[in-house]
Design an enzyme around this catalytic site. Structure first.
Site, short mmCIF file in Angstrom:
data_model
loop_
_atom_site.label_atom_id
_atom_site.label_comp_id
_atom_site.label_asym_id
_atom_site.label_seq_id
_atom_site.Cartn_x
_atom_site.Cartn_y
_atom_site.Cartn_z
N ASN A 48 18.14 -8.45 17.88
CA ASN A 48 17.63 -9.69 17.29
C ASN A 48 17.98 -9.75 15.80
O ASN A 48 18.35 -10.80 15.27
CB ASN A 48 16.11 -9.80 17.42
CG ASN A 48 15.65 -10.11 18.83
OD1 ASN A 48 14.55 -9.68 19.22
ND2 ASN A 48 16.44 -10.85 19.60
N ARG A 52 7.36 -12.55 24.87
CA ARG A 52 8.71 -12.01 24.63
C ARG A 52 8.53 -10.60 24.12
O ARG A 52 7.48 -10.26 23.55
CB ARG A 52 9.41 -12.83 23.53
CG ARG A 52 10.21 -13.98 24.05
CD ARG A 52 10.80 -14.77 22.91
NE ARG A 52 12.06 -14.23 22.43
CZ ARG A 52 12.74 -14.77 21.42
NH1 ARG A 52 12.29 -15.85 20.82
NH2 ARG A 52 13.89 -14.25 21.03
N HIS A 106 11.84 -11.92 28.38
CA HIS A 106 12.87 -12.31 27.40
C HIS A 106 12.90 -13.83 27.24
O HIS A 106 12.42 -14.57 28.10
CB HIS A 106 14.23 -11.83 27.90
CG HIS A 106 14.26 -10.36 28.19
ND1 HIS A 106 14.69 -9.43 27.28
CD2 HIS A 106 13.87 -9.66 29.29
CE1 HIS A 106 14.58 -8.22 27.81
NE2 HIS A 106 14.09 -8.34 29.03
O1 F6P Z 1 16.64 -13.27 21.64
C1 F6P Z 1 18.00 -13.15 21.97
C2 F6P Z 1 18.22 -13.50 23.43
O2 F6P Z 1 17.20 -12.95 24.24
C3 F6P Z 1 19.59 -13.07 23.95
O3 F6P Z 1 19.64 -11.77 24.44
C4 F6P Z 1 19.84 -14.10 24.98
O4 F6P Z 1 21.20 -14.19 25.35
C5 F6P Z 1 19.32 -15.33 24.30
O5 F6P Z 1 18.16 -14.93 23.59
C6 F6P Z 1 18.96 -16.46 25.22
O6 F6P Z 1 18.76 -17.60 24.45
P1 F6P Z 1 19.89 -18.73 24.35
O7 F6P Z 1 20.09 -19.19 25.77
O8 F6P Z 1 19.26 -19.78 23.47
O9 F6P Z 1 21.14 -18.15 23.77
#
Ligand code: F6P
Length: 274
Positions: A62, A55, A191
């Site tokens: 964040n 990541r 990500h």
């Molecule tokens: O770390 C944050 C992130 O990358 C957001 O930008 C994204 O929408 C999210 O995590 C995805 O994780 P989840 O599906 O658990 O919200």
């Protein structure tokens, strides 16, 4: 090796709710595994080949628990970027290639790695559409129906004007195929949502578990193809980071996550694909 399964959305059967809170009709949806078309190709992976997944380091978004965006790394995120560079550069991996998303935070994270880099929009984070830039708390307060719909079926839920996890799986298919066909060692900096898709693909994991698969921040995931299996292990760094809101609650019960501020060592927890 190939499971070739399709699954029925349990949330639909259980609560008789539609995917999106706003629509009324009940849709009983059978979800085909989007990865099946690649599994059927039975790629021959080079024995001993390693793919590293990371990541991006902690970003400004964040810190605020904001969804999406294109923010910079924080000082701690930069620290992770330097640590990642040090680790990869001292590993002596020949022919390493680095793939990042098109977003600033992944490119900043890969900046200290001395290897050729390519950026791909296919591995940009899940598109949160209308909710891009919101915090989870804001979505819950302002759009409770949408928030609940996602909680009920995180796999199929599609953000208004954005994507679902299933959409992301489909979007990354060309990159997965490119990954399988290339023979070099790779570092992919992407990500949370996208890495959940990639790890699930590599392990031929259960789609229903995909949206809550643990992808800790400031932790390198190493996938090695050995004896016909993907061996996955985790290399953590001692660099602290913030995981808040939903993300934090998902990670709290993780067996993989080290306690905050713990010393740097390889986590002995390995998984293989089933
Ligand atoms: O770390 C944050 C992130 O990358 C957001 O930008 C994204 O929408 C999210 O995590 C995805 O994780 P989840 O599906 O658990 O919200």
């Amino acid at each position: 090796m190939c499971r070739g399964f399709g699954i029925v959305c349990e949330a639909h059967k259980k609560v008789l709710e539609p995917c999106r809170g706003a629509t009324k009709e009940f849709i009983k949806m059978k979800v085909e595994n989007p990865f099946n078309e690649l599994y059927l190709k039975h790629f021959d992976i080079v024995e001993g080949r390693t793919i590293y997944l990371s990541r991006h380091g902690e970003s400004e978004y964040n810190l605020e628990d904001r969804i999406g965006g294109d923010s910079n790394l924080t000082a701690r995120g930069q620290q992770y970027a330097k640590a990642l560079g040090l680790y990869m550069n001292s590993s002596g991996i020949a022919d390493l290639k680095v793939w990042t998303s098109n977003l600033v935070r992944t490119q900043q994270t890969a900046a200290y790695v001395s290897a050729p880099k390519e950026a791909y929009a296919e591995i940009d984070e899940i598109n949160a559409g209308q909710f891009d830039g919101y915090t989870y708390e804001e979505v819950e307060a302002m759009y409770p129906q949408e928030f609940e719909a996602r909680a009920q079926d995180k796999l199929c839920y599609r953000y208004p004007k954005g994507e679902s996890y299933i959409d992301c799986c489909k979007r990354i298919l060309p990159i997965l195929e490119k990954m399988e066909r290339s023979t070099e060692h790779l570092l992919i900096v992407a990500h949370q949502a996208i890495l959940r898709c990639i790890v699930t693909y590599l392990l031929q994991g259960d789609l229903r578990k995909l949206p809550t698969t643990k992808i800790p921040q400031h932790c390198l995931i190493r996938v090695t193809w050995l004896n016909g299996e993907n061996i996955i292990d985790y290399i953590r760094t001692p660099i602290d980071h913030s995981e808040q809101g939903i993300v934090k609650s998902v990670l709290e019960d993780s067996a993989v996550l080290p306690p905050k501020g713990a010393s740097s060592e390889k986590i002995g927890d390995s998984q293989t694909k089933s």
